[in-house]
Scaffold this motif. Structure first.
Motif, short mmCIF file in Angstrom:
data_model
loop_
_atom_site.label_atom_id
_atom_site.label_comp_id
_atom_site.label_asym_id
_atom_site.label_seq_id
_atom_site.Cartn_x
_atom_site.Cartn_y
_atom_site.Cartn_z
N LEU A 74 32.08 4.05 0.29
CA LEU A 74 33.40 4.45 -0.21
C LEU A 74 33.38 5.80 -0.90
O LEU A 74 32.38 6.20 -1.50
CB LEU A 74 33.94 3.39 -1.17
CG LEU A 74 34.07 1.97 -0.62
CD1 LEU A 74 34.63 1.06 -1.70
CD2 LEU A 74 34.95 1.94 0.62
N ASP A 75 34.51 6.50 -0.84
CA ASP A 75 34.69 7.74 -1.58
C ASP A 75 34.85 7.43 -3.06
O ASP A 75 35.04 6.27 -3.46
CB ASP A 75 35.92 8.48 -1.06
CG ASP A 75 37.19 7.66 -1.29
OD1 ASP A 75 37.83 7.84 -2.33
OD2 ASP A 75 37.49 6.79 -0.44
N ILE A 76 34.81 8.47 -3.89
CA ILE A 76 34.81 8.26 -5.34
C ILE A 76 36.12 7.67 -5.83
O ILE A 76 36.12 6.78 -6.70
CB ILE A 76 34.48 9.57 -6.07
CG1 ILE A 76 33.03 9.98 -5.76
CG2 ILE A 76 34.67 9.42 -7.58
CD1 ILE A 76 32.61 11.31 -6.35
N ASP A 79 46.20 -6.13 -7.20
CA ASP A 79 45.95 -6.30 -5.76
C ASP A 79 45.88 -4.95 -5.06
O ASP A 79 45.08 -4.76 -4.13
CB ASP A 79 47.04 -7.17 -5.13
CG ASP A 79 46.93 -8.63 -5.54
OD1 ASP A 79 45.82 -9.04 -5.93
OD2 ASP A 79 47.95 -9.34 -5.48
N GLY A 80 46.70 -4.01 -5.51
CA GLY A 80 46.67 -2.67 -4.93
C GLY A 80 45.35 -1.97 -5.17
O GLY A 80 44.82 -1.28 -4.28
N LEU A 81 44.78 -2.14 -6.37
CA LEU A 81 43.47 -1.58 -6.65
C LEU A 81 42.40 -2.19 -5.75
O LEU A 81 41.51 -1.50 -5.26
CB LEU A 81 43.10 -1.80 -8.12
CG LEU A 81 43.72 -0.90 -9.17
CD1 LEU A 81 43.28 -1.34 -10.55
CD2 LEU A 81 43.35 0.56 -8.94
N GLY A 101 41.25 5.27 -0.21
CA GLY A 101 41.77 6.62 -0.23
C GLY A 101 40.78 7.62 0.28
O GLY A 101 40.00 7.35 1.19
N SER A 102 40.79 8.77 -0.36
CA SER A 102 39.86 9.83 0.00
C SER A 102 39.46 10.55 -1.28
O SER A 102 39.98 10.27 -2.36
CB SER A 102 40.51 10.82 0.97
OG SER A 102 41.51 11.56 0.31
N ASP A 103 38.56 11.51 -1.15
CA ASP A 103 38.14 12.28 -2.32
C ASP A 103 39.09 13.41 -2.64
O ASP A 103 38.84 14.22 -3.53
CB ASP A 103 36.73 12.86 -2.09
CG ASP A 103 35.66 11.83 -2.42
OD1 ASP A 103 35.95 10.93 -3.22
OD2 ASP A 103 34.55 11.94 -1.90
#
Length: 232
Positions: A151-153, A221-223, A228-230
């Motif tokens: 995963l990205d940061i 739940d969204g978290l 996403g992306s960096d």
């Protein structure tokens, strides 16, 4: 709710596992458990030490840490008030495999190993609790490996915050998570500055609010689902 000024007795009685004990078992726990204080940055326990206690966080915050041969630190997880840890090493009767460090001034409860093993021998509900604890811990660490490698940061920060909401491992956590940006960086394996950028991205997505005294979770739940992306 677990508050900073909670007594040792009340902190123990609030634990999920303590509520499964009968009166005699709880009385022995209350007679044997004791409290210690560790200032911010201090070691609660060190890698290589014999395991003498099962440890519960009364107040503050603890990080589970290890260091490479070159001195580089790796943080495995953070443990807020209400967390109990060290059961795996107690069950295997081995020396500790990691350091635990106080992220802020921290009070911990220490249940002697002899009492821990006595509960295993006398309480089936306690044994079932530990099976669930180990299963949840395994799932948490599998998720951490995935987060670190894939995963990205921004997503790592989102998953790090979401992982604090585990009713079995961290029963005392509320929607206002009292973590600083530096602490979020430590727990998600990034710098304070980069953690701050990620938190701002997540705030723009409506998942959290950077509130006075901490981070208010708006969409748990969204978290958990966030990918996403960096790009900030």
């Amino acid at each position: 709710m677990i508050t900073a000024d909670i007594s040792l007795k009340d902190a123990v009685r609030a634990a999920n596992w303590a509520q499964l004990l009968d009166a005699a078992q709880l009385a022995r726990v209350e007679a044997d458990v004791f409290e210690t204080f560790t200032p911010k940055g201090g070691f609660i326990c060190r890698k290589g030490e014999p395991i003498e206690n099962w440890i519960g966080v009364i107040s503050g915050m603890v990080k589970m840490n290890n260091f490479s041969a070159s001195g580089k630190a790796m943080t495995f997880t953070g443990m807020p008030p209400g967390s109990w840890f060290g059961e795996g090493s107690l069950l295997k009767r081995e020396t500790r495999k990691y350091d635990t460090i106080a992220v802020r001034d921290t009070r911990v409860a220490r249940l002697p190993a002899s009492t821990f093993h006595w509960l295993l021998d006398t309480s089936l509900p306690f044994t079932r609790f530990l099976l669930m604890q180990l299963n949840e811990r395994l799932g948490q660490f599998i998720g951490m490996v995935e987060n670190d490698r894939l995963l990205d940061i921004n997503t790592r920060v989102a998953r790090c915050l979401a992982s604090m909401f585990n009713s079995h491992l961290y029963p005392g956590v509320e929607r206002l998570v009292q973590l600083s940006q530096e602490e979020v960086g430590l727990l998600s394996g990034t710098s304070r500055q980069r953690a701050n950028q990620a938190l701002q991205v997540l705030e723009k997505q409506g998942l959290l609010l950077l509130d006075y005294g901490g981070i208010r979770i708006l969409d748990l739940d969204g978290l958990r689902r966030y990918e996403g992306s960096d790009e900030a």
